[in-house]
Enzyme design. Structure first.
Site, PDB file in Angstrom:
ATOM      1  N   GLU A  69       0.916  -1.236   0.073  1.00  0.00           N
ATOM      2  CA  GLU A  69       0.148  -0.136  -0.040  1.00  0.00           C
ATOM      3  C   GLU A  69       0.995   1.321  -0.088  1.00  0.00           C
ATOM      4  O   GLU A  69       0.537   2.401  -0.747  1.00  0.00           O
ATOM      5  CB  GLU A  69      -0.922  -0.145   1.158  1.00  0.00           C
ATOM      6  N   GLU A  76       1.540   6.215  -7.354  1.00  0.00           N
ATOM      7  CA  GLU A  76       0.419   7.107  -7.743  1.00  0.00           C
ATOM      8  C   GLU A  76       0.839   8.596  -7.677  1.00  0.00           C
ATOM      9  O   GLU A  76       0.641   9.263  -8.606  1.00  0.00           O
ATOM     10  CB  GLU A  76      -0.895   7.010  -6.677  1.00  0.00           C
TER      11      GLU A  76
END
Length: 126
Positions: A69, A76
């Site tokens: 994560e 991103e």
């Protein structure tokens, strides 16, 4: 940024660890999924302790999901920086990073079922 000395320097290690914790804090503050996964990991670890189940597979599964994560958030951010406009390859990069978290999460769920379900059923049934 240049290295400021030996890789064995405690000062250098402490500084690097500070940057890493800054990243964890940023992701915790800004990413709801990370917060959910962290609390799920803490719940899984509490259940592991309560059930006296083997901790290593649970710890490793939780670390894998949380680590991916963190990487997903980094991917991103880099994609958004490199390609502010919508681009098909930017979407592929973001979707693939998210898929890595999903695969690890499904695997962690499987580990949780295999490791925690038998002792849980034993406690509830006995």
């Amino acid at each position: 940024m240049r290295s400021d000395g030996s890789a064995l320097s405690l000062k250098r290690w402490w500084r690097s660890a500070g940057f890493a914790w800054d990243g964890v804090r940023h992701v915790y503050r800004t990413q709801a999924n990370f917060r959910i996964e962290l609390w799920a990991a803490l719940l899984a670890l509490a259940c592991t302790w309560w059930l006296n189940a083997p901790a290593a597979p649970v710890i490793l599964s939780c670390a894998l999901v949380l680590g991916l994560e963190l990487l997903n958030t980094a991917v991103e951010a880099v994609v958004d920086l490199a390609s502010p406009a919508v681009h098909p390859l930017a979407r592929v990069a973001k979707d693939a990073a998210a898929a890595a978290v999903l695969v690890a999460s499904v695997g962690a769920l499987g580990v949780g079922l295999v490791v925690l379900l038998p002792p849980l059923l034993g406690r509830l049934g006995g």
